[in-house]
Design a protein around this motif. Structure first.
Motif, PDB file in Angstrom:
ATOM      1  N   THR A   1      34.439 -21.306 -41.393  1.00  0.00           N
ATOM      2  CA  THR A   1      35.401 -22.213 -40.755  1.00  0.00           C
ATOM      3  C   THR A   1      36.197 -22.963 -41.816  1.00  0.00           C
ATOM      4  OG1 THR A   1      33.698 -23.895 -40.551  1.00  0.00           O
ATOM      5  CG2 THR A   1      34.042 -22.474 -38.668  1.00  0.00           C
ATOM      6  N   ASP A   2      35.607 -23.173 -43.015  1.00  0.00           N
ATOM      7  CA  ASP A   2      36.379 -23.795 -44.098  1.00  0.00           C
ATOM      8  C   ASP A   2      37.543 -22.906 -44.488  1.00  0.00           C
ATOM      9  OD1 ASP A   2      34.903 -26.015 -44.277  1.00  0.00           O
ATOM     10  OD2 ASP A   2      33.892 -25.543 -46.161  1.00  0.00           O
ATOM     11  N   ARG A   3      37.281 -21.605 -44.473  1.00  0.00           N
ATOM     12  CA  ARG A   3      38.297 -20.686 -44.974  1.00  0.00           C
ATOM     13  C   ARG A   3      39.290 -20.277 -43.896  1.00  0.00           C
ATOM     14  NH1 ARG A   3      37.425 -14.873 -48.015  1.00  0.00           N
ATOM     15  NH2 ARG A   3      39.630 -14.504 -48.351  1.00  0.00           N
TER      16      ARG A   3
ATOM     17  N   ASN B   1      48.140 -19.886 -38.527  1.00  0.00           N
ATOM     18  CA  ASN B   1      48.051 -21.301 -38.899  1.00  0.00           C
ATOM     19  C   ASN B   1      48.331 -21.544 -40.372  1.00  0.00           C
ATOM     20  OD1 ASN B   1      47.431 -22.351 -36.414  1.00  0.00           O
ATOM     21  ND2 ASN B   1      45.222 -22.132 -36.684  1.00  0.00           N
ATOM     22  N   TYR B   2      48.111 -20.541 -41.211  1.00  0.00           N
ATOM     23  CA  TYR B   2      48.199 -20.832 -42.646  1.00  0.00           C
ATOM     24  C   TYR B   2      48.998 -19.814 -43.455  1.00  0.00           C
ATOM     25  CZ  TYR B   2      44.004 -17.921 -42.274  1.00  0.00           C
ATOM     26  OH  TYR B   2      43.110 -16.932 -41.960  1.00  0.00           O
ATOM     27  N   ARG B   3      49.695 -18.902 -42.767  1.00  0.00           N
ATOM     28  CA  ARG B   3      50.640 -18.042 -43.476  1.00  0.00           C
ATOM     29  C   ARG B   3      51.934 -18.056 -42.680  1.00  0.00           C
ATOM     30  NH1 ARG B   3      47.307 -18.539 -46.699  1.00  0.00           N
ATOM     31  NH2 ARG B   3      46.017 -16.980 -47.745  1.00  0.00           N
ATOM     32  N   THR B   4      53.039 -17.830 -43.371  1.00  0.00           N
ATOM     33  CA  THR B   4      54.319 -17.925 -42.674  1.00  0.00           C
ATOM     34  C   THR B   4      55.096 -16.620 -42.810  1.00  0.00           C
ATOM     35  OG1 THR B   4      55.242 -18.901 -44.648  1.00  0.00           O
ATOM     36  CG2 THR B   4      54.520 -20.416 -42.932  1.00  0.00           C
TER      37      THR B   4
ATOM     38  N   GLU C   1       2.321   1.730  -3.368  1.00  0.00           N
ATOM     39  CA  GLU C   1       1.345   2.199  -4.345  1.00  0.00           C
ATOM     40  C   GLU C   1       1.107   3.700  -4.227  1.00  0.00           C
ATOM     41  OE1 GLU C   1      -2.162  -0.185  -4.006  1.00  0.00           O
ATOM     42  OE2 GLU C   1      -1.446  -1.583  -5.526  1.00  0.00           O
TER      43      GLU C   1
ATOM     44  N   PRO D   1      30.551 -18.793 -36.536  1.00  0.00           N
ATOM     45  CA  PRO D   1      30.281 -20.229 -36.695  1.00  0.00           C
ATOM     46  C   PRO D   1      29.427 -20.545 -37.920  1.00  0.00           C
ATOM     47  CG  PRO D   1      28.988 -19.348 -34.894  1.00  0.00           C
ATOM     48  CD  PRO D   1      29.807 -18.212 -35.422  1.00  0.00           C
ATOM     49  N   PHE D   2      29.986 -20.346 -39.094  1.00  0.00           N
ATOM     50  CA  PHE D   2      29.332 -20.766 -40.332  1.00  0.00           C
ATOM     51  C   PHE D   2      30.315 -21.658 -41.072  1.00  0.00           C
ATOM     52  CE2 PHE D   2      27.651 -16.272 -39.893  1.00  0.00           C
ATOM     53  CZ  PHE D   2      26.481 -16.676 -39.277  1.00  0.00           C
ATOM     54  N   LYS D   3      29.784 -22.657 -41.754  1.00  0.00           N
ATOM     55  CA  LYS D   3      30.644 -23.590 -42.480  1.00  0.00           C
ATOM     56  C   LYS D   3      31.572 -22.852 -43.444  1.00  0.00           C
ATOM     57  CE  LYS D   3      31.281 -27.992 -44.094  1.00  0.00           C
ATOM     58  NZ  LYS D   3      32.703 -27.864 -44.350  1.00  0.00           N
TER      59      LYS D   3
ATOM     60  N   TYR E   1      35.743 -21.683 -35.427  1.00  0.00           N
ATOM     61  CA  TYR E   1      35.098 -20.428 -35.050  1.00  0.00           C
ATOM     62  C   TYR E   1      35.695 -19.903 -33.745  1.00  0.00           C
ATOM     63  CZ  TYR E   1      32.222 -23.790 -32.449  1.00  0.00           C
ATOM     64  OH  TYR E   1      31.805 -24.814 -31.655  1.00  0.00           O
TER      65      TYR E   1
ATOM     66  N   HIS F   1       0.835  -1.190   0.000  1.00  0.00           N
ATOM     67  CA  HIS F   1       0.000   0.000   0.000  1.00  0.00           C
ATOM     68  C   HIS F   1       0.872   1.243   0.000  1.00  0.00           C
ATOM     69  CE1 HIS F   1      -3.796  -2.131   1.668  1.00  0.00           C
ATOM     70  NE2 HIS F   1      -3.396  -2.568   0.492  1.00  0.00           N
TER      71      HIS F   1
ATOM     72  N   TRP G   1      56.049 -15.363 -46.238  1.00  0.00           N
ATOM     73  CA  TRP G   1      54.899 -14.881 -47.015  1.00  0.00           C
ATOM     74  C   TRP G   1      54.506 -13.476 -46.571  1.00  0.00           C
ATOM     75  CZ3 TRP G   1      49.881 -13.181 -46.389  1.00  0.00           C
ATOM     76  CH2 TRP G   1      49.122 -13.116 -47.568  1.00  0.00           C
TER      77      TRP G   1
END
Lengths: 305, 230
Positions: free
Chosen positions: B76-78, B110-113, B6, B71-73, B82, B3, B116
């Protein structure tokens, strides 16, 4: 029929007519689409229910008199009755609470959407499709697949035509360049650890009498170990190259890779572990799946044939 | 009490706010605290890597390159797995980026050295035909700022308790300790040691000479940083 009912019927007819015109005038109308049909059915139901409810409450306002026990407080003269809970309302309230608990404890946790879950489903579906479609791919098709993987993954170093872009990476149109052969003979190699765990020792150039002999051997290897070159073959044996790479450079399991040309096993081995040589370092490509690795290997093998 | 509430709308509003805020806090805070814990395999930056990170920020690499693999296929492929929020535990600030003019770099190590990156930073088109990335030749001349990197290391260790000098679990089950040098000269020496390892894989004569003379060109620090992105 009193005025109120008449007004209700007229309103309903006008609203339904407007709905009819609106749907009829739209492109394609209902179009046989379940969502469109449901939406229009909902609109019709809403008009009719609204008219009935409004009629009921307007009647009630006209005739009803307030009754029951008033609450103690009032707000600017507006009071509140302390009535019993309507049974229907109470049942709906209770039902909502029970459903809420079920949804909170079971419904949501078991059926919830998850982005990672969707990703996992997508990947699994894609992989299964890939497996089914390419399980028995071979020959030209395998080479074509290898070329597309090569253009996506390998061309940034080896170049579009696999020429190694002016020595920035290995020229894959021939098995080995002279500088690379010279480099591994002098410095050894520690590549392809999975398939050839021993590596190659350094200082093998000391097996040869002089620079000229070493050069002859290197030329023999670069030329792809031709059978016509008997002198080269003798030097190959003299340097004990044959004890790991085989009598004709065809390679030997766990000892040394094939050096008289590319084959699927050799290329996959490099893709698996990466390598470091006279040119620079090549990273491993473990994200390619086995079929893609086989395809790239077939493509690279096809380049030097 | 109800009360009373209120009749006092201000305190009623405060009560509503407190109730909803409490519900929000117990839902959001524990989850957030858990998700921002470093995932296994994440380790703090070394002095040289951090100096490279400063070069990365200074040249606005993050304006064109994101560091967030969704998190898309297709992603993550490329780019590889993710990204997880715990992987950014030692990034201050994180460099997620909001736009990809160039590719994502969250796992570029992981994929360039090294070699490069060296070619690519000098003249991107020489390795990626049609690339719209400009060359960054000044990275081969400017010196990396190791002092600022060391200052940042000290700050994050003392203020945010970043676990330097602590064995951290890696994905392969081993433990790795990232050492924080005691003094600035130690930090400079260890950065130089690390720079020598990177420069050994590079072809540019001037860079190798500079490192041999005890200097660290920005490109070396940047490559050390990018190689650490895995």
């Amino acid at each position: 029929m009193n005025k109120l009912t008449l007004a209700g019927i007229i309103t309903a007819v006008v609203m339904l007519g407007a709905t009819w015109l609106s749907v009829g005038g739209s492109k394609g109308g209902l179009n046989g689409d379940i969502v469109n049909i449901l939406a229009v059915a909902g609109a019709v139901a809403l008009v009719i229910i609204t008219v009935f409810v409004v009629i009921k409450y307007v009647r009630q306002m006209q005739t009803d008199t307030a009754s029951g026990k008033l609450a103690d407080e009032n707000w600017d003269g507006i009071g509140e009755y302390k009535n019993e809970l309507p049974a229907g309302w109470a049942f709906i309230m209770l039902g909502t609470m029970i459903w809420g608990m079920w949804y909170f404890l079971v419904g949501y946790p078991v059926n919830a959407y998850s982005q990672i879950g969707e990703y996992n489903e997508d990947s699994a579906a894609h992989n299964a499709k890939f497996e089914a479609k390419y399980a028995s791919i071979q020959g030209d098709e395998l080479v074509a697949m290898g070329e597309s993987v090569f253009l996506a993954e390998c061309k940034v170093c080896h170049g579009l035509t696999a020429d190694g872009i002016d020595g920035k990476a290995a020229d894959l149109n021939s098995r080995i360049a002279k500088a690379s052969v010279m480099h591994v003979i002098m410095n050894g190699a520690n590549n392809m650890k999975t398939d050839f765990p021993g590596g190659m020792p350094m200082g093998l150039n000391y097996s040869f009498a002089d620079e000229a002999e070493l050069n002859k051997l290197v030329d023999y290897v670069v030329a792809g170990l031709p059978e016509s070159d008997t002198e080269g073959a003798q030097l190959f044996e003299k340097g004990t190259c044959n004890s790991c790479h085989g009598a004709h450079g065809e390679g030997m399991a766990f000892a040394g890779p094939k050096i008289n040309g590319f084959d699927v096993a050799t290329v996959s081995s490099v893709l698996k572990d990466g390598k470091k040589g006279s040119i620079g370092t090549m990273p491993a490509f473990s994200r390619l799946n086995p079929k893609q690795i086989e395809a790239v290997s077939a493509y690279v093998t096809s380049l030097s044939k | 009490m109800f009360h009373w509430l209120e009749k006092h709308p201000f305190f009623f509003a405060v009560g509503v706010f407190v109730t909803i805020a409490f519900a929000g806090l117990i839902e959001i805070v524990p989850n957030f605290a858990q998700a921002s814990q470093p995932v296994i395999g994440t380790k703090p930056y070394t002095t040289l890597q951090l100096a490279g990170r400063h070069v990365y920020i200074k040249n606005s690499c993050n304006a064109c390159h994101s560091q967030l693999i969704r998190p898309f296929k297709a992603e993550t492929d490329r780019y590889g797995d993710y990204s997880l929020s715990g992987e950014y535990a030692f990034d201050r600030p994180f460099l997620w980026g909001s736009k990809r003019t160039g590719p994502d770099l969250h796992r570029v190590g992981n994929y360039r050295t090294t070699d490069w990156h060296e070619n690519h930073m000098k003249d991107p088109v020489s390795v990626v035909p049609g690339s719209i990335m400009p060359g960054y030749p000044w990275l081969f001349e400017n010196e990396a700022d190791v002092e600022t990197a060391y200052a940042e290391q000290l700050t994050v260790k003392n203020v945010f308790s970043v676990p330097y000098n602590t064995p951290l679990p890696m994905k392969d089950g081993s433990k790795v300790t990232v050492v924080l040098a005691d003094t600035l000269s130690d930090a400079q020496a260890s950065a130089l040691e690390e720079a020598k390892l990177v420069a050994a894989d590079m072809k540019d004569k001037s860079v190798q000479d500079a490192v041999a003379a005890g200097k660290i060109p920005e490109i070396v620090a940047l490559i050390a940083y990018m190689n650490s992105l895995k």
